[in-house]
Design a protein around this motif. Sequence first.
Motif, PDB file in Angstrom:
ATOM      1  N   GLY A  11       0.795  -1.224   0.000  1.00  0.00           N
ATOM      2  CA  GLY A  11       0.000   0.000   0.000  1.00  0.00           C
ATOM      3  C   GLY A  11       0.824   1.267   0.000  1.00  0.00           C
ATOM      4  N   GLU A  12       2.131   1.150   0.287  1.00  0.00           N
ATOM      5  CA  GLU A  12       2.991   2.337   0.251  1.00  0.00           C
ATOM      6  C   GLU A  12       3.351   2.656  -1.194  1.00  0.00           C
ATOM      7  OE1 GLU A  12       6.193   1.620   3.019  1.00  0.00           O
ATOM      8  OE2 GLU A  12       4.828   1.777   4.726  1.00  0.00           O
ATOM      9  N   PRO A  13       3.565   3.929  -1.514  1.00  0.00           N
ATOM     10  CA  PRO A  13       3.758   4.322  -2.920  1.00  0.00           C
ATOM     11  C   PRO A  13       5.107   3.932  -3.495  1.00  0.00           C
ATOM     12  CG  PRO A  13       4.006   6.226  -1.487  1.00  0.00           C
ATOM     13  CD  PRO A  13       3.556   5.082  -0.613  1.00  0.00           C
ATOM     14  N   TYR A  14       5.091   3.698  -4.818  1.00  0.00           N
ATOM     15  CA  TYR A  14       6.318   3.554  -5.587  1.00  0.00           C
ATOM     16  C   TYR A  14       6.861   4.950  -5.841  1.00  0.00           C
ATOM     17  CZ  TYR A  14       9.581   2.725  -9.379  1.00  0.00           C
ATOM     18  OH  TYR A  14      10.721   2.672 -10.155  1.00  0.00           O
ATOM     19  N   VAL A  15       8.134   5.144  -5.547  1.00  0.00           N
ATOM     20  CA  VAL A  15       8.847   6.373  -5.898  1.00  0.00           C
ATOM     21  C   VAL A  15      10.218   5.943  -6.392  1.00  0.00           C
ATOM     22  CG1 VAL A  15       9.846   8.542  -5.070  1.00  0.00           C
ATOM     23  CG2 VAL A  15       7.615   7.788  -4.196  1.00  0.00           C
ATOM     24  N   TRP A  16      10.568   6.321  -7.636  1.00  0.00           N
ATOM     25  CA  TRP A  16      11.852   5.930  -8.191  1.00  0.00           C
ATOM     26  C   TRP A  16      12.972   6.395  -7.276  1.00  0.00           C
ATOM     27  CZ3 TRP A  16      16.468   7.974  -9.750  1.00  0.00           C
ATOM     28  CH2 TRP A  16      17.285   7.118 -10.483  1.00  0.00           C
ATOM     29  N   GLY A  17      13.910   5.499  -6.959  1.00  0.00           N
ATOM     30  CA  GLY A  17      15.064   5.809  -6.124  1.00  0.00           C
ATOM     31  C   GLY A  17      14.800   5.718  -4.633  1.00  0.00           C
ATOM     32  N   ALA A  18      13.561   5.424  -4.229  1.00  0.00           N
ATOM     33  CA  ALA A  18      13.219   5.391  -2.803  1.00  0.00           C
ATOM     34  C   ALA A  18      13.533   4.028  -2.190  1.00  0.00           C
ATOM     35  CB  ALA A  18      11.742   5.715  -2.607  1.00  0.00           C
ATOM     36  N   ALA A  19      13.962   4.069  -0.931  1.00  0.00           N
ATOM     37  CA  ALA A  19      14.254   2.839  -0.192  1.00  0.00           C
ATOM     38  C   ALA A  19      13.677   2.937   1.212  1.00  0.00           C
ATOM     39  CB  ALA A  19      15.756   2.585  -0.162  1.00  0.00           C
ATOM     40  N   GLY A  20      12.436   3.410   1.312  1.00  0.00           N
ATOM     41  CA  GLY A  20      11.729   3.472   2.582  1.00  0.00           C
ATOM     42  C   GLY A  20      12.010   4.727   3.364  1.00  0.00           C
ATOM     43  N   PRO A  21      11.414   4.874   4.497  1.00  0.00           N
ATOM     44  CA  PRO A  21      10.511   3.893   5.095  1.00  0.00           C
ATOM     45  C   PRO A  21       9.063   3.984   4.602  1.00  0.00           C
ATOM     46  CG  PRO A  21      10.816   5.693   6.628  1.00  0.00           C
ATOM     47  CD  PRO A  21      11.674   5.989   5.413  1.00  0.00           C
ATOM     48  N   ASP A  22       8.708   5.027   3.847  1.00  0.00           N
ATOM     49  CA  ASP A  22       7.307   5.214   3.460  1.00  0.00           C
ATOM     50  C   ASP A  22       7.072   5.180   1.955  1.00  0.00           C
ATOM     51  OD1 ASP A  22       6.520   5.568   6.168  1.00  0.00           O
ATOM     52  OD2 ASP A  22       7.305   7.603   6.085  1.00  0.00           O
ATOM     53  N   ALA A  23       8.113   4.987   1.161  1.00  0.00           N
ATOM     54  CA  ALA A  23       8.010   4.889  -0.294  1.00  0.00           C
ATOM     55  C   ALA A  23       9.157   4.011  -0.777  1.00  0.00           C
ATOM     56  CB  ALA A  23       8.092   6.276  -0.933  1.00  0.00           C
ATOM     57  N   TRP A  91       4.260 -12.831  -5.459  1.00  0.00           N
ATOM     58  CA  TRP A  91       5.383 -12.037  -4.972  1.00  0.00           C
ATOM     59  C   TRP A  91       4.903 -10.694  -4.487  1.00  0.00           C
ATOM     60  CZ3 TRP A  91       8.986  -9.785  -9.293  1.00  0.00           C
ATOM     61  CH2 TRP A  91       8.240  -9.146 -10.269  1.00  0.00           C
ATOM     62  N   VAL A  92       5.796  -9.990  -3.756  1.00  0.00           N
ATOM     63  CA  VAL A  92       5.573  -8.601  -3.364  1.00  0.00           C
ATOM     64  C   VAL A  92       6.506  -7.784  -4.228  1.00  0.00           C
ATOM     65  CG1 VAL A  92       5.750  -6.893  -1.523  1.00  0.00           C
ATOM     66  CG2 VAL A  92       4.953  -9.194  -1.002  1.00  0.00           C
ATOM     67  N   GLN A  93       5.958  -6.706  -4.794  1.00  0.00           N
ATOM     68  CA  GLN A  93       6.752  -5.866  -5.687  1.00  0.00           C
ATOM     69  C   GLN A  93       6.312  -4.409  -5.551  1.00  0.00           C
ATOM     70  OE1 GLN A  93       5.763  -5.672  -9.756  1.00  0.00           O
ATOM     71  NE2 GLN A  93       3.814  -6.727  -9.532  1.00  0.00           N
ATOM     72  N   ALA A  94       7.220  -3.526  -5.910  1.00  0.00           N
ATOM     73  CA  ALA A  94       6.926  -2.101  -6.067  1.00  0.00           C
ATOM     74  C   ALA A  94       6.928  -1.862  -7.573  1.00  0.00           C
ATOM     75  CB  ALA A  94       7.981  -1.253  -5.359  1.00  0.00           C
ATOM     76  N   ARG A 102       2.579  -4.002  -3.764  1.00  0.00           N
ATOM     77  CA  ARG A 102       1.452  -4.930  -3.741  1.00  0.00           C
ATOM     78  C   ARG A 102       1.921  -6.372  -3.931  1.00  0.00           C
ATOM     79  NH1 ARG A 102       0.117  -2.765  -9.413  1.00  0.00           N
ATOM     80  NH2 ARG A 102       0.813  -4.455 -10.756  1.00  0.00           N
ATOM     81  N   THR A 103       1.021  -7.280  -3.610  1.00  0.00           N
ATOM     82  CA  THR A 103       1.227  -8.698  -3.868  1.00  0.00           C
ATOM     83  C   THR A 103       0.493  -9.021  -5.163  1.00  0.00           C
ATOM     84  OG1 THR A 103       1.271  -9.157  -1.503  1.00  0.00           O
ATOM     85  CG2 THR A 103       0.930 -11.027  -2.949  1.00  0.00           C
ATOM     86  N   SER A 104       1.116  -9.808  -6.021  1.00  0.00           N
ATOM     87  CA  SER A 104       0.478 -10.194  -7.275  1.00  0.00           C
ATOM     88  C   SER A 104       1.096 -11.504  -7.761  1.00  0.00           C
ATOM     89  CB  SER A 104       0.641  -9.095  -8.332  1.00  0.00           C
ATOM     90  OG  SER A 104       2.003  -8.819  -8.562  1.00  0.00           O
ATOM     91  N   THR A 105       0.548 -12.018  -8.850  1.00  0.00           N
ATOM     92  CA  THR A 105       1.065 -13.244  -9.454  1.00  0.00           C
ATOM     93  C   THR A 105       2.389 -12.950 -10.156  1.00  0.00           C
ATOM     94  OG1 THR A 105      -1.178 -14.050  -9.795  1.00  0.00           O
ATOM     95  CG2 THR A 105       0.560 -15.076 -11.121  1.00  0.00           C
ATOM     96  N   ILE A 106       3.371 -13.809  -9.956  1.00  0.00           N
ATOM     97  CA  ILE A 106       4.665 -13.659 -10.632  1.00  0.00           C
ATOM     98  C   ILE A 106       4.452 -13.896 -12.130  1.00  0.00           C
ATOM     99  CG2 ILE A 106       7.005 -14.579 -10.879  1.00  0.00           C
ATOM    100  CD1 ILE A 106       6.716 -15.566  -7.915  1.00  0.00           C
TER     101      ILE A 106
END
Length: 120
Positions: A11-23, A91-94, A102-106
């Motif tokens: 549920g946390e957003p994808y942001v290019w170059g981000a490594a947490g904690p909220d994106a 899998w879990v992916q950004a 999110r979790t989705s089918t590989i």
Amino acid sequence: VPRVGARDQIGEPYVWGAAGPDAWDCSGLTMGAWRAGGISLPHYSGAQVGFGDAVDWTTAPIQPGDLIFLETFAGSGVIGHVGIAVSATEWVQAPRSGEVVRTSTIPAHRIVAVRRLLED
């Protein structure tokens, strides 16, 4: 499997170059999850593929915690995405800008490599 799962970031957003904690971006998510498990990975999917042991996903099942590497587009062979398996098929992916972790089918047709960082 990482002690603090990537699933905690759903549920946390994808942001290019981000490594947490909220994106997160894809390799930031895998890097952060495995850092919590005591394994240091670089923040780049093309470099992360050099860690752990290769898994032949065509003959052995993908296991939770495996890193799954996808090609940029079908047939390219160029690694452009990484996520963490939660089962043999999920899998879990950004994913990308405008989407959330999110979790989705590989998407098996785009797998370039599977790497196992820890053996059971």
